[in-house]
Motif scaffolding. Structure first.
Motif, PDB file in Angstrom:
ATOM      1  N   ARG A   3      23.902  -3.192  45.595  1.00 39.57           N
ATOM      2  CA  ARG A   3      22.671  -3.470  44.855  1.00 39.57           C
ATOM      3  C   ARG A   3      22.266  -4.905  45.145  1.00 39.57           C
ATOM      4  O   ARG A   3      23.001  -5.844  44.857  1.00 39.57           O
ATOM      5  CB  ARG A   3      22.862  -3.251  43.352  1.00 39.57           C
ATOM      6  CG  ARG A   3      21.580  -3.535  42.552  1.00 39.57           C
ATOM      7  CD  ARG A   3      21.658  -2.941  41.155  1.00 39.57           C
ATOM      8  NE  ARG A   3      21.465  -1.492  41.197  1.00 39.57           N
ATOM      9  CZ  ARG A   3      21.999  -0.646  40.300  1.00 39.57           C
ATOM     10  NH1 ARG A   3      22.773  -1.105  39.343  1.00 39.57           N
ATOM     11  NH2 ARG A   3      21.768   0.651  40.392  1.00 39.57           N
TER      12      ARG A   3
ATOM     13  N   ARG B  60      15.572   3.161  46.434  1.00 41.27           N
ATOM     14  CA  ARG B  60      16.743   2.844  47.245  1.00 41.27           C
ATOM     15  C   ARG B  60      16.245   2.312  48.583  1.00 41.27           C
ATOM     16  O   ARG B  60      15.345   2.904  49.191  1.00 41.27           O
ATOM     17  CB  ARG B  60      17.614   4.087  47.448  1.00 41.27           C
ATOM     18  CG  ARG B  60      18.167   4.665  46.163  1.00 41.27           C
ATOM     19  CD  ARG B  60      18.844   5.999  46.406  1.00 41.27           C
ATOM     20  NE  ARG B  60      20.108   5.857  47.104  1.00 41.27           N
ATOM     21  CZ  ARG B  60      21.314   5.970  46.531  1.00 41.27           C
ATOM     22  NH1 ARG B  60      21.395   6.227  45.238  1.00 41.27           N
ATOM     23  NH2 ARG B  60      22.409   5.845  47.238  1.00 41.27           N
TER      24      ARG B  60
ATOM     25  N   ALA C  26      33.211   2.173  45.216  1.00 45.51           N
ATOM     26  CA  ALA C  26      32.891   3.189  44.215  1.00 45.51           C
ATOM     27  C   ALA C  26      33.999   4.217  44.095  1.00 45.51           C
ATOM     28  O   ALA C  26      33.931   5.113  43.257  1.00 45.51           O
ATOM     29  CB  ALA C  26      31.571   3.871  44.568  1.00 45.51           C
TER      30      ALA C  26
ATOM     31  N   HIS D 223      33.948  -4.749  51.027  1.00 47.43           N
ATOM     32  CA  HIS D 223      34.388  -3.379  50.766  1.00 47.43           C
ATOM     33  C   HIS D 223      35.833  -3.197  51.229  1.00 47.43           C
ATOM     34  O   HIS D 223      36.680  -2.661  50.485  1.00 47.43           O
ATOM     35  CB  HIS D 223      33.455  -2.409  51.486  1.00 47.43           C
ATOM     36  CG  HIS D 223      33.699  -0.970  51.190  1.00 47.43           C
ATOM     37  ND1 HIS D 223      33.973  -0.045  52.173  1.00 47.43           N
ATOM     38  CD2 HIS D 223      33.712  -0.283  50.019  1.00 47.43           C
ATOM     39  CE1 HIS D 223      34.150   1.147  51.618  1.00 47.43           C
ATOM     40  NE2 HIS D 223      33.988   1.030  50.319  1.00 47.43           N
TER      41      HIS D 223
ATOM     42  N   LYS E 231      29.040   0.713  46.862  1.00 50.70           N
ATOM     43  CA  LYS E 231      27.872   0.613  45.988  1.00 50.70           C
ATOM     44  C   LYS E 231      27.225  -0.744  46.243  1.00 50.70           C
ATOM     45  O   LYS E 231      27.840  -1.787  46.010  1.00 50.70           O
ATOM     46  CB  LYS E 231      28.266   0.743  44.522  1.00 50.70           C
ATOM     47  CG  LYS E 231      27.092   0.606  43.567  1.00 50.70           C
ATOM     48  CD  LYS E 231      27.546   0.737  42.113  1.00 50.70           C
ATOM     49  CE  LYS E 231      26.364   0.578  41.165  1.00 50.70           C
ATOM     50  NZ  LYS E 231      26.781   0.688  39.738  1.00 50.70           N
TER      51      LYS E 231
ATOM     52  N   THR F 291      20.852   0.851  49.430  1.00 54.34           N
ATOM     53  CA  THR F 291      21.166   0.302  48.125  1.00 54.34           C
ATOM     54  C   THR F 291      21.160   1.431  47.097  1.00 54.34           C
ATOM     55  O   THR F 291      20.602   2.511  47.326  1.00 54.34           O
ATOM     56  CB  THR F 291      20.133  -0.744  47.686  1.00 54.34           C
ATOM     57  OG1 THR F 291      18.896  -0.090  47.383  1.00 54.34           O
ATOM     58  CG2 THR F 291      19.899  -1.784  48.766  1.00 54.34           C
ATOM     59  N   HIS F 292      21.761   1.163  45.963  1.00 52.97           N
ATOM     60  CA  HIS F 292      21.493   2.002  44.811  1.00 52.97           C
ATOM     61  C   HIS F 292      20.099   1.643  44.294  1.00 52.97           C
ATOM     62  O   HIS F 292      19.458   0.732  44.801  1.00 52.97           O
ATOM     63  CB  HIS F 292      22.579   1.804  43.759  1.00 52.97           C
ATOM     64  CG  HIS F 292      23.822   2.581  44.074  1.00 52.97           C
ATOM     65  ND1 HIS F 292      24.361   3.517  43.226  1.00 52.97           N
ATOM     66  CD2 HIS F 292      24.614   2.599  45.166  1.00 52.97           C
ATOM     67  CE1 HIS F 292      25.420   4.063  43.769  1.00 52.97           C
ATOM     68  NE2 HIS F 292      25.608   3.515  44.963  1.00 52.97           N
TER      69      HIS F 292
END
Length: 527
Positions: free
Chosen positions: A395, A72, A384, A253, A393, A62-63
């Protein structure tokens, strides 16, 4: 040219490839970014931690998570035939009746999906109203039966929880030993169960080490995929459908890279927009998990598995500590009165489980802890870059809703209570990295510091928003998503078996077969 091109040879992709290719008049191509599952380590249950951050792992993270002190979180995902079923803990759990009924999607109620669970299953305990025999997927009782796993279950009973010898039967609440996807003591991944028996069919092509970069379109109709093997570009055409089965992180994605996603984001990254669909990549859910680790002086943990005699036992008999799935025992409970079904799950393993599985055990230890089954928090997956080799990315936004944090605090408190029971006394000599105290403030800080993923991401291409009840991407033609990303909400339990059942049902939908008749089980309430 193929009739169907399936992107991703994970749990769903292997099932689809096997089931669709049962029709000899259908040509199927299954495309996997990783290698074949030939590494011996894949098939040794206790060794799956050695696969993390290797060539068979997407090695995502993760971010910075805002509610986990900016940490992270490492997110292992299988990049190999079998996908995450080739690197997971093999726990066979279906979830709760209320999960599926709560989706509110036609054809996806618990009674309608139960026959697909049963069709997949070859349970060594035999057939019953809840279980099947003769299916591709072996479901077995664990063969390790470590003394600490039994002690953990006994401690839970001493703490006042009921026993449960079948979490997939009439009731989900209670504690016991998990059944696992193993065959003769070895991992029975989706590749072993479904794909390998089908690979000799002339109408099934399996392409490994091919990373798909985007889905191709003619107008609003999917026509195939474009990818590469090393530096060689590959174009694979689909006459009927492209089926994306790349998982809860990689499916959204890929859709976004293909021009299906939030138009504002896609335009900013210079990705041509095929369909403005802002829900692609949203609704990300996972089970956050907090382990408690206790070191001791008893030489009974999985550290003993390195002794050559146990390697010989595994090879010759399919028994011994190398058959351990790590998470041998556990249970389901409700963190507060009045809940309609369990909202917490315990998983216990006879080893020091540190740093999300990346840390090396230094002592004999037992690890156990709760994960939250019904999170309210939601995260996201977004591209991203327009470079298809750039990672997404991610989260999760764990504990974005404070109710999730309050429930996890209660889960840690219950775990500490179980740790004090007499049957665990020999194995809880010293706590490693525990909370400073049992005050709410210290437990909340411990949860923020110690939370890891339970490896159960779902929801990013959900039914009702991104796909319809037949898993067709809304707004385009010839494109479906079939994997855990289509779950509107995460189920109460491990997600591998439900993903396989989703793919079983999807195969019937794709081929136009009549759905299996709903289960006529009078007592089929797992609440």
């Amino acid at each position: 040219m193929y009739d169907y091109v399936i992107v991703g040879a994970g749990s769903a992709g292997c099932v689809l490839a096997a089931r669709l290719s049962e029709d000899p008049d259908v040509k199927v191509c299954l495309v996997e970014a990783g290698p074949a599952d030939t590494s011996p380590t894949v098939h040794v249950p206790a060794a799956f931690g050695k696969l993390f951050r290797t060539r068979v792992d997407w090695d995502l993270d993760t971010h910075g998570e805002p509610n986990l002190n900016g940490r992270r979180i490492y997110l292992p995902r299988g990049r190999v035939l079998g996908g995450s079923s080739s690197i997971n803990a093999m726990i066979y759990i279906r979830g709760n009746r209320l999960d599926y009924d709560g989706w509110g999607q036609p054809g996806w109620s618990y009674d309608e999906l139960l026959p697909y669970f049963i069709r997949s299953e070859d349970n060594e305990r035999g057939a019953s109203e809840f279980h099947g025999v003769g299916g591709p997927m072996t479901v077995a009782d664990g063969r390790s039966r470590n003394v600490m796993s039994t002690a953990f279950v006994e401690a839970a009973i001493q703490a006042g929880y009921p026993t449960n010898d079948d979490f997939n039967g009439a009731e989900q609440d209670g504690f016991g030993l998990y059944q696992v996807n193993q065959r003769d003591g070895k991992r029975c991944s989706a590749a072993v169960a479904f794909l390998h028996p089908a690979m000799s069919r002339p109408n099934l092509t399996v392409e490994t080490n091919v990373e798909v970069h985007r889905v191709s379109f003619d107008g609003d109709r999917a026509t195939g995929v474009i990818g590469s093997r090393l530096d060689e570009e590959l174009v694979i055409r689909a006459e009927r459908e492209v089926i994306v089965s790349a998982g809860a992180y990689n499916s959204p994605h890929l859709l976004q890279l293909s021009g299906i996603g939030p138009a504002e984001l896609l335009r900013a990254l210079e990705v041509p927009v095929v369909l403005d669909q802002p829900e692609v990549g949203r609704n990300l859910q996972d089970h956050p998990h907090v382990m408690l680790v206790f070191a001791h002086s008893q030489p009974v943990s999985l550290l003993i598995a390195s002794d050559p005699k146990y390697g010989q036992e595994f090879v010759e008999h399919g028994t011994g500590p190398l058959t351990s799935n790590i998470g041998e025992a556990g249970g389901f409970f409700r963190s507060e009165d009045g809940l309609p079904a369990p909202d917490m799950q315990f998983i216990a393993g006879p080893v020091m489980f540190a740093d999300g599985g990346l840390g090396m055990p230094t002592d004999h230890a037992i690890s156990f802890g709760a994960c939250l089954l019904t999170p309210r928090s939601r995260g996201s997956v977004t591209i991203a870059s327009d470079d298809p080799t750039a990672k997404a990315k991610i989260r999760h936004n764990y504990y974005d809703d404070d109710a999730d944090l309050r429930a996890m605090v209660e889960g840690v408190r219950r775990g500490l209570e179980i740790s004090r029971q007499r049957s665990l006394a020999p194995y809880t000599e010293r706590q490693v990295g525990g909370p400073e105290s049992e005050s709410d403030a210290d437990l909340r800080e411990h949860v923020r510091r110690a939370t890891q993923t339970e490896f159960h991401p779902v929801g990013t291409c959900a039914m009702g928003t991104v796909v319809d009840a037949e898993l067709r991407v809304r707004g385009v033609e010839g494109l479906r998503v079939v994997d855990a990303s289509v779950m509107p909400t995460v189920i109460r339990g491990n997600t591998n078996a439900p993903t396989i059942a989703i793919a079983e049902k999807a195969a019937d939908l794709i081929l136009g077969r009549q759905p299996l008749a709903p289960a006529a089980v009078v007592s089929a309430s797992t609440a």
